[in-house]
Design a protein around this motif. Structure first.
Motif, PDB file in Angstrom:
ATOM      1  N   UNK A 115       0.844  -1.197   0.000  1.00 54.37           N
ATOM      2  CA  UNK A 115       0.000   0.000   0.000  1.00 54.37           C
ATOM      3  C   UNK A 115       0.877   1.244   0.000  1.00 54.37           C
ATOM      4  N   UNK A 116       1.885   1.264   0.845  1.00 51.08           N
ATOM      5  CA  UNK A 116       2.797   2.402   0.876  1.00 51.08           C
ATOM      6  C   UNK A 116       3.517   2.568  -0.454  1.00 51.08           C
ATOM      7  N   UNK A 117       3.913   1.442  -1.077  1.00 49.48           N
ATOM      8  CA  UNK A 117       4.598   1.513  -2.369  1.00 49.48           C
ATOM      9  C   UNK A 117       3.675   2.077  -3.444  1.00 49.48           C
ATOM     10  N   UNK A 118       2.396   1.658  -3.413  1.00 52.31           N
ATOM     11  CA  UNK A 118       1.439   2.182  -4.394  1.00 52.31           C
ATOM     12  C   UNK A 118       1.224   3.679  -4.199  1.00 52.31           C
ATOM     13  N   UNK A 119       1.180   4.133  -2.940  1.00 50.27           N
ATOM     14  CA  UNK A 119       1.019   5.569  -2.680  1.00 50.27           C
ATOM     15  C   UNK A 119       2.181   6.353  -3.278  1.00 50.27           C
ATOM     16  N   UNK A 120       3.400   5.836  -3.125  1.00 47.43           N
ATOM     17  CA  UNK A 120       4.570   6.516  -3.677  1.00 47.43           C
ATOM     18  C   UNK A 120       4.534   6.529  -5.196  1.00 47.43           C
ATOM     19  N   UNK A 121       4.123   5.403  -5.778  1.00 45.09           N
ATOM     20  CA  UNK A 121       4.071   5.310  -7.243  1.00 45.09           C
ATOM     21  C   UNK A 121       3.049   6.277  -7.822  1.00 45.09           C
ATOM     22  N   UNK A 122       1.839   6.287  -7.267  1.00 51.18           N
ATOM     23  CA  UNK A 122       0.776   7.144  -7.797  1.00 51.18           C
ATOM     24  C   UNK A 122       1.072   8.616  -7.497  1.00 51.18           C
ATOM     25  N   UNK A 123       1.680   8.881  -6.353  1.00 50.11           N
ATOM     26  CA  UNK A 123       2.073  10.253  -6.026  1.00 50.11           C
ATOM     27  C   UNK A 123       2.972  10.831  -7.117  1.00 50.11           C
ATOM     28  N   UNK A 124       3.844   9.998  -7.667  1.00 52.21           N
ATOM     29  CA  UNK A 124       4.739  10.463  -8.719  1.00 52.21           C
ATOM     30  C   UNK A 124       4.046  10.738 -10.039  1.00 52.21           C
ATOM     31  N   UNK A 125       2.835  10.202 -10.229  1.00 46.99           N
ATOM     32  CA  UNK A 125       2.093  10.415 -11.468  1.00 46.99           C
ATOM     33  C   UNK A 125       1.219  11.669 -11.419  1.00 46.99           C
ATOM     34  N   UNK A 126       1.043  12.234 -10.226  1.00 52.72           N
ATOM     35  CA  UNK A 126       0.103  13.343 -10.060  1.00 52.72           C
ATOM     36  C   UNK A 126       0.700  14.635 -10.592  1.00 52.72           C
ATOM     37  N   UNK A 127      -0.070  15.306 -11.410  1.00 48.36           N
ATOM     38  CA  UNK A 127       0.308  16.613 -11.937  1.00 48.36           C
ATOM     39  C   UNK A 127      -0.852  17.571 -11.686  1.00 48.36           C
ATOM     40  N   UNK A 128      -0.610  18.700 -11.001  1.00 46.34           N
ATOM     41  CA  UNK A 128      -1.704  19.652 -10.755  1.00 46.34           C
ATOM     42  C   UNK A 128      -2.405  20.037 -12.047  1.00 46.34           C
TER      43      UNK A 128
END
Length: 284
Positions: free
Chosen positions: A243-256
């Motif tokens: 779960x923590x790894x997925x949060x880090x991965x998706x966080x990197x895909x986020x663009x305002x």
């Protein structure tokens, strides 16, 4: 799907579509046509039909304020939909800063779990009573966020209450977030890389939570606010490395998404000024 319409999931897609179109014709169209009758008369326009499914959408552009990896455009959506990303909330310069007490609380121990039932949720007593029992069972520190302080139980030193705190500031300093599943809060937690437990209430919250769970960034609990299932779900949030790894991965895909939304609006304005020039520009 809306939590109140979960029973529809058992129907085939064609049956669901026919059901909603029938409800639109029989219930919603007469209501909205009544509201629009005077305005359309003054403007010399005919009364619209299929108000919800077709009429109230812009024929030029519809902006989806979310990322395509959060929700892809289904095949039956209008062609003019553009997904421009989450318009991330940034506190204004004059926003009330975090309290000194909260700052000290965060500095004195491990990152807490944040329990936030939502700004407009007035009846929060059961939510926070269960949250306090969960915190005691797990031996964790917690921050309760609610402007309805009178509905909170007596809190031990390991739990801090704030009536308001900017989530972009708090979430990076937290270990997990428990909330109802509002899309704005979900986006802010994704931005912070914070695991989430969604306790959906109504409208789009269940759908939002399920999409987040499919990304691997959190969990959804649709049952009652009972202590044991909450303990189990929060334990998973805090201890499962995937779960923590997925949060880090998706966080990197986020663009305002504010800039992309502004670009889409600007494109509409250019097309309105000179449709031929705008078409040539797109084809270049």
């Amino acid at each position: 799907s809306f939590k109140s319409l979960r029973w529809c999931e058992r129907l085939p897609y064609g049956a669901r579509k026919s059901l909603f179109h029938g409800a639109e014709r029989a219930l919603f169209d007469p209501f909205f046509r009544m509201l629009l009758r005077e305005s359309t008369r003054r403007l010399g326009l005919s009364l619209p039909r299929q108000v919800i499914s077709q009429w109230w959408y812009s024929p030029q552009r519809i902006l989806g304020l979310f990322e395509p990896w959060f929700c892809r455009s289904p095949a039956d959506w209008p062609d003019q939909v553009r997904l421009t990303g989450f318009p991330m909330y940034l506190p204004a310069a004059g926003t009330r800063p975090p309290s000194a007490g909260l700052v000290r609380f965060l500095e004195e121990g491990a990152p807490p779990v944040v329990f936030n039932p939502g700004t407009e949720t007035a009846h929060t007593e059961a939510f926070f009573v269960a949250a306090l029992q969960v915190a005691r069972r797990l031996g964790i520190r917690a921050v309760f966020v609610s402007r309805y302080a009178e509905q909170l139980p007596a809190l031990p030193g390991s739990v801090w209450h704030e009536s308001y705190v900017p989530l972009p500031w708090l979430l990076p300093r937290s270990s997990a977030l428990v909330h109802r599943g509002g899309i704005g809060t979900i986006a802010l937690a994704i931005q912070a890389g914070t695991p989430q437990l969604i306790l959906p209430g109504w409208t789009d919250q269940l759908d939002n939570g399920r999409r987040l769970a499919r990304l691997g960034c959190g969990l959804v609990w649709e049952g009652a606010q009972e202590v044991e299932p909450l303990v189990q779900n929060i334990t998973r949030l805090l201890n499962e490395p995937n779960i923590r790894a997925a949060c880090t991965r998706v966080q990197g895909q986020l663009q305002p998404g504010c800039a992309r939304a502004a670009d889409a609006i600007d494109e509409i304005c250019r097309e309105a000024r000179d449709p031929y020039a705008a078409a040539l520009e797109r084809s270049a």
